[in-house]
Design an enzyme around this catalytic site. Structure first.
Site, PDB file in Angstrom:
ATOM      1  N   ARG A  93       0.675  -1.238   0.163  1.00 56.37           N
ATOM      2  CA  ARG A  93       0.100   0.005   0.040  1.00 56.37           C
ATOM      3  C   ARG A  93       0.789   1.275   0.001  1.00 56.37           C
ATOM      4  O   ARG A  93       0.579   2.259  -0.767  1.00 56.37           O
ATOM      5  CB  ARG A  93      -0.904   0.043   1.083  1.00 56.37           C
ATOM      6  CG  ARG A  93      -2.325  -0.852   1.113  1.00 56.37           C
ATOM      7  CD  ARG A  93      -2.707  -1.378   2.471  1.00 56.37           C
ATOM      8  NE  ARG A  93      -1.484  -2.346   3.067  1.00 56.37           N
ATOM      9  CZ  ARG A  93      -1.315  -3.408   2.494  1.00 56.37           C
ATOM     10  NH1 ARG A  93      -2.011  -4.019   1.581  1.00 56.37           N
ATOM     11  NH2 ARG A  93      -0.328  -4.207   3.191  1.00 56.37           N
ATOM     12  N   THR A  94       1.862   1.248   0.774  1.00 59.37           N
ATOM     13  CA  THR A  94       2.636   2.707   0.832  1.00 59.37           C
ATOM     14  C   THR A  94       3.360   2.900  -0.305  1.00 59.37           C
ATOM     15  O   THR A  94       3.308   3.970  -0.941  1.00 59.37           O
ATOM     16  CB  THR A  94       3.624   2.794   2.074  1.00 59.37           C
ATOM     17  OG1 THR A  94       3.106   2.129   3.374  1.00 59.37           O
ATOM     18  CG2 THR A  94       4.424   3.877   2.280  1.00 59.37           C
ATOM     19  N   LYS A 134      25.523  -5.428  -2.750  1.00 59.01           N
ATOM     20  CA  LYS A 134      27.106  -5.199  -3.330  1.00 59.01           C
ATOM     21  C   LYS A 134      27.895  -4.636  -2.156  1.00 59.01           C
ATOM     22  O   LYS A 134      28.869  -4.266  -2.377  1.00 59.01           O
ATOM     23  CB  LYS A 134      27.142  -4.357  -4.464  1.00 59.01           C
ATOM     24  CG  LYS A 134      26.662  -5.016  -5.669  1.00 59.01           C
ATOM     25  CD  LYS A 134      26.765  -3.983  -7.073  1.00 59.01           C
ATOM     26  CE  LYS A 134      25.887  -4.841  -8.096  1.00 59.01           C
ATOM     27  NZ  LYS A 134      25.978  -3.689  -9.094  1.00 59.01           N
ATOM     28  N   ARG A 165      11.841   3.510   3.142  1.00 60.49           N
ATOM     29  CA  ARG A 165      11.449   2.526   4.180  1.00 60.49           C
ATOM     30  C   ARG A 165      12.537   1.589   4.289  1.00 60.49           C
ATOM     31  O   ARG A 165      13.186   1.174   3.307  1.00 60.49           O
ATOM     32  CB  ARG A 165      10.298   1.840   3.638  1.00 60.49           C
ATOM     33  CG  ARG A 165       9.993   0.652   4.587  1.00 60.49           C
ATOM     34  CD  ARG A 165       8.591  -0.043   4.273  1.00 60.49           C
ATOM     35  NE  ARG A 165       7.650   0.693   4.483  1.00 60.49           N
ATOM     36  CZ  ARG A 165       6.203   0.174   4.742  1.00 60.49           C
ATOM     37  NH1 ARG A 165       6.051  -1.004   4.575  1.00 60.49           N
ATOM     38  NH2 ARG A 165       5.238   0.912   5.035  1.00 60.49           N
ATOM     39  N   HIS A 218       5.914   6.000  11.320  1.00 63.87           N
ATOM     40  CA  HIS A 218       5.350   5.883   9.976  1.00 63.87           C
ATOM     41  C   HIS A 218       4.387   7.182   9.568  1.00 63.87           C
ATOM     42  O   HIS A 218       3.042   6.870   9.979  1.00 63.87           O
ATOM     43  CB  HIS A 218       4.651   4.603   9.999  1.00 63.87           C
ATOM     44  CG  HIS A 218       4.257   4.213   8.438  1.00 63.87           C
ATOM     45  ND1 HIS A 218       4.346   5.295   7.470  1.00 63.87           N
ATOM     46  CD2 HIS A 218       3.811   2.988   8.002  1.00 63.87           C
ATOM     47  CE1 HIS A 218       3.817   4.485   6.443  1.00 63.87           C
ATOM     48  NE2 HIS A 218       3.626   3.138   6.599  1.00 63.87           N
TER      49      HIS A 218
END
Length: 304
Positions: free
Chosen positions: A57-58, A86, A107, A135
Site C-alpha cells: 500500500r505505501t 554489493k 522505508r 510511519h
C-alpha cells in the site's frame, strides 16, 4: 501560511496546524485521486523510491500519488534490487538517488534511517517507515479517514489494539491523536504494551490514556477500533511470537449492533475475520484509498 516542513520524518515534527493543512489539501486532491479530475502540477518532477523493506500500500499509493499529479517515479522496491547487495552504504545510495530525483521516499528496517539521510541530502525526504520507529504518512491518512467519517477528530475515543510495542503505525498515531485531545485506550498483551516513553510523553500532555489486555473492557465505549497485526518480523524471538500470535481477533459477532468503526493499516493476517469486510463498520479498505489523496497533498506541499 502554508506547510512549513521540508521533510516528513516523524509526526512529532508536525504542529496541529501542519496536520490540518495536509488534511484540508487532501480533500482538494480526492477528485483527482478518483480520476474525476486531472492534474499536471508535478509534471517534470521525479520521486525517488528507496524501499529496503517490503511494502504494497505505501509504495503503490506513493507511486499513484506522484503519477496522479503528473510526475514520474524511479527507484527500487526491495533490497535485492539495490546495490546494498554489493555493500553500498545507505548514505551513498541516498546521495545517488538525490542526483536523479526531486524528493525521496524511504522505508528502512533501521530506526532513524530517514532522519539520517535527510541530514546529508538537500531534497525532501519522506519516511515511509523506519523499523519499529515512525510511519508519519500512515498516521496522516488515518487521521484523514477519521475526519472524513466523523467530520471532527476532537473528542473521539480510539482503541489501539494488538502489537503496540513494535508497531510503528500506532507509535505515530498516538502522538498525533494527542494533538486532537482524543481519549486513547491501549489494548495489547502484556509483552506488547505501548513503550513507556510514549506513555510518559502522553501523560505529560495530560492526555487520557488507559491500558488493558481485553477488548471486551472497552468495546462498548469506543468510536474507533484501530487494529494492528502481531508483527512476526519485529520479534527477536520466534517463540515469543508464537505465544502471542492470534491474541486478538475482531469478528462480525463482536461488532453486531455496535456503533464503532474498524480501521487497520494493513496487511492483516488473522486479526480481523473476513466476515467483517461486508459490514458497515469496516473502513480499512476506504482507509487504504485515502492514502492517495493524503500523499498527493504531501508531495504537492514538499516538492517545489
Amino acid at each position: 501560511m502554508g506547510f512549513q516542513l521540508e521533510n516528513v520524518i516523524s509526526i512529532k515534527d508536525f504542529t496541529k496546524k501542519d496536520i490540518k493543512f495536509i488534511l484540508k489539501e487532501a480533500e482538494k486532491m480526492e477528485p483527482i485521486a478518483r480520476s474525476q479530475k486531472t492534474s499536471k502540477i508535478l509534471s517534470g518532477k521525479i520521486l525517488g523510491m528507496m524501499f529496503y523493506e517490503p511494502s504494497t500500500r505505501t509504495r503503490l499509493s506513493f507511486e499513484a500519488s506522484m503519477k496522479r499529479l503528473g510526475g514520474s517515479v524511479i527507484g527500487f522496491s526491495e533490497v535485492a534490487e539495490s546495490s546494498a547487495t554489493k555493500g553500498e552504504t545507505l548514505a551513498d545510495a541516498a546521495r545517488v538517488v538525490a542526483c536523479y530525483a526531486d524528493a525521496i521516499v524511504i522505508r528502512h528496517n533501521a530506526e532513524g534511517a530517514a532522519r539520517y539521510i535527510s541530514d546529508i541530502i538537500d531534497i525532501p525526504v519522506i519516511n515511509a517507515g523506519d523499523g519499529a520507529g515512525q510511519h508519519p504518512t500512515q498516521t496522516l491518512l488515518d487521521l484523514y479517514t477519521m475526519k472524513r467519517i466523523f467530520e471532527n477528530i476532537e473528542g473521539l475515543k480510539v482503541a489501539l489494539i494488538g502489537d503496540l510495542k513494535y508497531g510503528r503505525t500506532v507509535h505515530s498515531l498516538a502522538y498525533a491523536l494527542a494533538m486532537f485531545n482524543v481519549d486513547m485506550v491501549f489494548v495489547s498483551p502484556k509483552e506488547l504494551k505501548m513503550p513507556r516513553d510514549i506513555i510518559h510523553d502522553l501523560k505529560e500532555q495530560r492526555i487520557s490514556v488507559h491500558e488493558t489486555t481485553k477488548i471486551s473492557d472497552v468495546i462498548d465505549d469506543i468510536d474507533v477500533l484501530y487494529v494492528t497485526r502481531i508483527q512476526k518480523e519485529r520479534f527477536p524471538d520466534p517463540e515469543e511470537y508464537s505465544k502471542i500470535k492470534g491474541a486478538y481477533r475482531i469478528d462480525a459477532k463482536m461488532l453486531n449492533g455496535r456503533d464503532v468503526i474498524v480501521m487497520h493499516p494493513l496487511p492483516r493476517v488473522d486479526e480481523i475475520s473476513v466476515n467483517v469486510d461486508a459490514l458497515p463498520q469496516c473502513k480499512y479498505f476506504q482507509q487504504a484509498f485515502y492514502g492517495v489523496p493524503v500523499r498527493m497533498a504531501l508531495l504537492k506541499a514538499l516538492i517545489k
